[in-house]
Write an enzyme that holds these catalytic residues in place. Structure first.
Site, PDB file in Angstrom:
ATOM      1  N   ASP A 141      52.223   6.118  49.112  1.00 29.50           N
ATOM      2  CA  ASP A 141      53.296   5.255  49.591  1.00 29.50           C
ATOM      3  C   ASP A 141      54.493   6.114  49.967  1.00 29.50           C
ATOM      4  OD1 ASP A 141      55.196   2.964  49.757  1.00 29.50           O
ATOM      5  OD2 ASP A 141      53.573   1.856  48.826  1.00 29.50           O
ATOM      6  N   HIS A 222      60.058   1.341  48.726  1.00 28.68           N
ATOM      7  CA  HIS A 222      58.771   0.649  48.732  1.00 28.68           C
ATOM      8  C   HIS A 222      57.807   1.236  47.700  1.00 28.68           C
ATOM      9  CE1 HIS A 222      54.876  -0.756  50.357  1.00 28.68           C
ATOM     10  NE2 HIS A 222      55.567  -1.717  50.960  1.00 28.68           N
ATOM     11  N   SER A 527      52.142  -5.983  50.570  1.00 32.99           N
ATOM     12  CA  SER A 527      52.295  -4.728  49.831  1.00 32.99           C
ATOM     13  C   SER A 527      52.771  -4.963  48.406  1.00 32.99           C
ATOM     14  CB  SER A 527      53.290  -3.806  50.540  1.00 32.99           C
ATOM     15  OG  SER A 527      52.730  -3.257  51.696  1.00 32.99           O
TER      16      SER A 527
END
Length: 753
Positions: A141, A222, A527
């Site tokens: 990620d 994220h 996600s």
């Protein structure tokens, strides 16, 4: 728990299926340099091993063009060269280089969600798995913010002995940032950097500078969010400015985390870097066989055929809501209340009425969307502004309103978004409303003229919301656009308004002007759903160390729920109607039942090879994956629908001559429950379709652990009404006094090309 149990959670690894497709090849276009990934046959030229770099470097005038060398899960290399150089390389080494494909960019698609999944302290799967103790979850990620309490190693045991990874140094990141919880951290940027250099050099473009760290440190947020969702510690109180208050915990709170940063704020995530990270993760200690890979379905819903990450060895995850919401009301001058959601935590409007305007009345699209520099301060100053959703980020619209002097914003959905709402931590008093409320708001402005007025009331956090779960409007949908015989997504998990750890590099909106700092943030997307499944897989692997990735996925799919907390069929947020397996796959993750599924549909490596043969991969291409010679059946071509998947998709050709068409599917189940178990088939056939299961009774014993059966689906296509989705849906289940092992059935028509 054995230290050899490891997992990968992967949000972007779509290319490994599409790029290996036999019809994809390298073409020679204009002579600009770009990155190509080459697949090498290690058996055809064994002399190149183990001196990979030496041999590869002889293929180029400038060895520095090589970016990555792959030798674990994939055999080959990536290089930044011109298309003609790539073609020349293929032609000059036909026995060693199998094929090539261009590098491509990919883009990124909690306190209560574990309880919503059925996890409970001191009992059930958390207790049986010891909270995922010693399972290693690898996160590919945007990196990680290691100082967050979610990644503390307080009371965590030694690092598993098989772990061979590293904690790489870089910008604001040192080996000391890793610990017994965060056991490894690496970063991969060569593919991204080559693309960035080519963009600026070949096209004379400038790329806006963004805050970034040349290290595993997370500048985006994220990666930190997803890592803590999957495996954050279970220890302390958490909230985002008072919203979603509770005890912080990931789905597998005792699992270990290894971070591989492959996504960068400038251009995204490149295939060559993702593959290098995956290769290194396996080399670091994740077993090359038996790796569970969870992937997000994407956020392009509610459009049909929008799901990505479609390979059958991936567990593809869509998003649903949980029973928690953050309500806000728009109170109009005529006394009406319009319901919305918001995470605004600044000074409230305190009930004061403000003039209400809709810039879209002018007919200018940019003004209706509140795009940058589109609003006239004379029109919006001192007023609450209605902005249409779309084109630019939701939170950026609020900033545009603020710059123009507006005091608040109402973000209105259009038809494409329907009633799907997500909360945002806006910089000004703002809330989002659905399409119906948005239309009512605009009608009020039209009828009231200059007298239109409103205020916004923020009501904090509400739990116990019904109905839940609901399929999120943004969650990508089936059918499978690559192999329609395999139902995708596989299942859904919590992905709306999920609280998890956050970076200090940016504020909760991610906007450069947002200077706020927060330990936690609330985000929505597939996600956010994906790490719930990764954490769930860690728990199941810890409780059942002998289960394969396919068995783990099967346990989650066949125990998934298709009803909400009202015990009614799950609905689709975008339409308010009942949802279908094209929306949710097998259903919503239910870990209370997945721990003891009774039966599982297992899949071997040989099964996957047969599947690849069935969709016309040639043996040479398949060998890239298997790393040994492969023979596809020549006499009788296998069928893709006979892969031992926990779902049935009958795709009938619409031009077939016979009015009544029949397909038979062979499946094998493995008993993972008590010996001497007996199961009976229960069928809920799609409307107008005949479904039979033979044998209809399965009797297992201490010696009989696997049994096969056939599902026959027959339909008169001329008499079928497929409905809006273009398909019909049903199910069949294996049932005994303790277990209900359910598989969806999908019947659809396909027009041949």
């Amino acid at each position: 728990m054995a230290s050899s149990s490891h997992l990968l959670t992967l949000f972007l690894f779509f290319f490994f299926f599409t790029a290996l497709h036999p019809h994809l090849s390298t073409s020679v276009g204009e002579e600009t340099t770009k990155t190509f990934i080459f697949r090498v046959d290690e058996h055809a030229k064994p002399s190149i091993f183990p001196s990979h770099y030496h041999w590869y470097s002889t293929a180029f005038t400038h060895p520095s063009k090589i970016l990555h060398i792959y030798n674990t899960v994939f055999h080959g290399f990536s290089a930044h060269i011109t298309p003609s150089e790539a073609q020349s390389l293929l032609q000059s080494h036909p026995s060693s280089i199998l094929s090539s494909f261009p590098d491509r960019p990919r883009h990124l698609h909690t306190t209560r969600s574990p309880q919503f999944l059925g996890l409970r302290n001191q009992r059930g799967l958390w207790s049986e798995s010891d909270y995922g103790s010693d399972v290693i979850i690898a996160i590919l990620d945007t990196g990680i913010w290691p100082e967050r309490r979610s990644f503390s190693d307080l009371h965590v045991g030694p690092v598993p002995s098989k772990w061979r990874g590293a904690c790489e140094s870089g910008d604001r990141f040192a080996p000391s940032n890793c610990n017994r919880k965060l056991i490894g951290a690496r970063f991969f940027a060569r593919g991204h950097d080559a693309a960035l250099a080519a963009l600026t050099a070949n096209q004379n473009q400038t790329v806006a500078e963004k805050v970034e760290f040349r290290s595993p440190r997370d500048a985006d947020g994220h990666g930190t969010h997803t890592a803590s969702t999957a495996a954050g510690r279970h220890a302390f109180k958490a909230s985002m400015n008072g919203y979603a208050s509770g005890i912080a915990k990931g789905v597998a709170p005792k699992a270990r985390i290894a971070v591989y940063k492959v996504c960068w704020k400038t251009l995204g995530c490149y295939d060559s870097d993702i593959l290098a990270a995956f290769d290194k993760a396996v080399d670091d200690g994740v077993d090359a066989r038996g790796v569970f890979v969870a992937s997000s379905a994407g956020n392009e819903g509610p459009s049909g055929m929008s799901a990505t990450n479609l390979a059958p060895w991936l567990t593809t995850v869509g998003a649903g809501t949980i029973d928690r919401n953050f309500p806000a009301d728009v109170i109009l001058g005529d006394g009406r209340k319009l319901s919305g959601v918001s995470l605004y935590a600044g000074l409230p409007l305190e009930g004061k009425m403000f003039p209400l305007v809709y810039p879209g009345k002018s007919g200018l699209l940019s003004a209706s969307l509140c795009m940058e520099n589109s609003l006239d301060p004379k029109l919006v100053a001192g007023k609450i502004v209605v902005c249409d959703r779309g084109s630019n980020p939701r939170v950026a619209k609020g900033l545009v309103v603020k710059k123009a002097g507006g005091v608040g914003m109402v973000l209105a959905n259009g038809v494409s978004n329907g009633e799907g709402l997500v909360g945002d931590s806006h910089l000004i008093p703002a809330c989002a409303v659905g399409a119906v409320e948005g239309d009512a708001l605009k009608a009020y402005i039209e009828s009231s003229g200059n007298a239109a007025a409103a205020t916004i009331e923020f009501r904090g956090t509400v739990i116990g919301v019904k109905p839940a779960p609901i399929v999120a409007s943004f969650s990508a949908r089936g059918p499978n656009s690559v192999t329609p015989e395999i139902l995708k997504p596989d299942l859904i998990a919590p992905g709306v308004n999920i609280l998890a750890a956050w970076t200090d590099a940016v504020g909760p909106t991610g906007l450069p002007s947002d200077m706020r700092k927060t330990e936690f943030n609330i985000l929505s997307g597939t996600s956010m759903a994906c790490p719930h499944v990764s954490g769930a897989a860690a728990l199941l692997k810890s409780a059942h160390p002998d289960w394969s990735p396919a068995a783990i996925r099967s346990a989650m799919m066949t125990s998934a729920s298709t009803t909400d907390n009202r015990f009614r069929s799950m609905t689709d947020e975008s339409t308010g109607k009942s949802s279908t397996p094209y929306d949710f796959g097998s259903g919503h993750l239910n870990l209370d039942l997945a721990m003891d599924p009774g039966l599982v549909y297992d899949i071997t490596n040989e099964d996957y090879v047969t599947f690849l043969c069935s969709i016309e991969y040639n043996p040479k291409t398949i060998q890239v994956i298997t790393r040994k010679p492969v023979n596809c059946p020549a006499a009788r071509k296998p069928l893709p629908e006979n892969l031992n998947y926990p779902s049935i998709t009958a795709v009938f050709l619409s031009t077939a001559g016979s009015r009544i068409q029949t397909k038979t599917f062979v499946r094998t189940v493995t008993n993972v429950g008590a010996f001497n178990s007996i199961y009976r088939a229960k069928i809920e056939a799609p409307r107008g379709v005949s479904v039979t299961v033979k044998p209809s009774v399965l009797a297992f014993s201490e010696t009989v652990k696997k049994m096969s059966f056939a599902v026959t689906v027959s339909a008169n296509l001329r008499n079928l009404a497929m409905g809006d989705s273009g398909a019909l849906f049903g199910s069949f289940s294996w049932v005994n006094e303790k277990h209900f092992v359910r598989s969806p059935i999908v019947v659809s028509q396909l027009d041949p090309f």
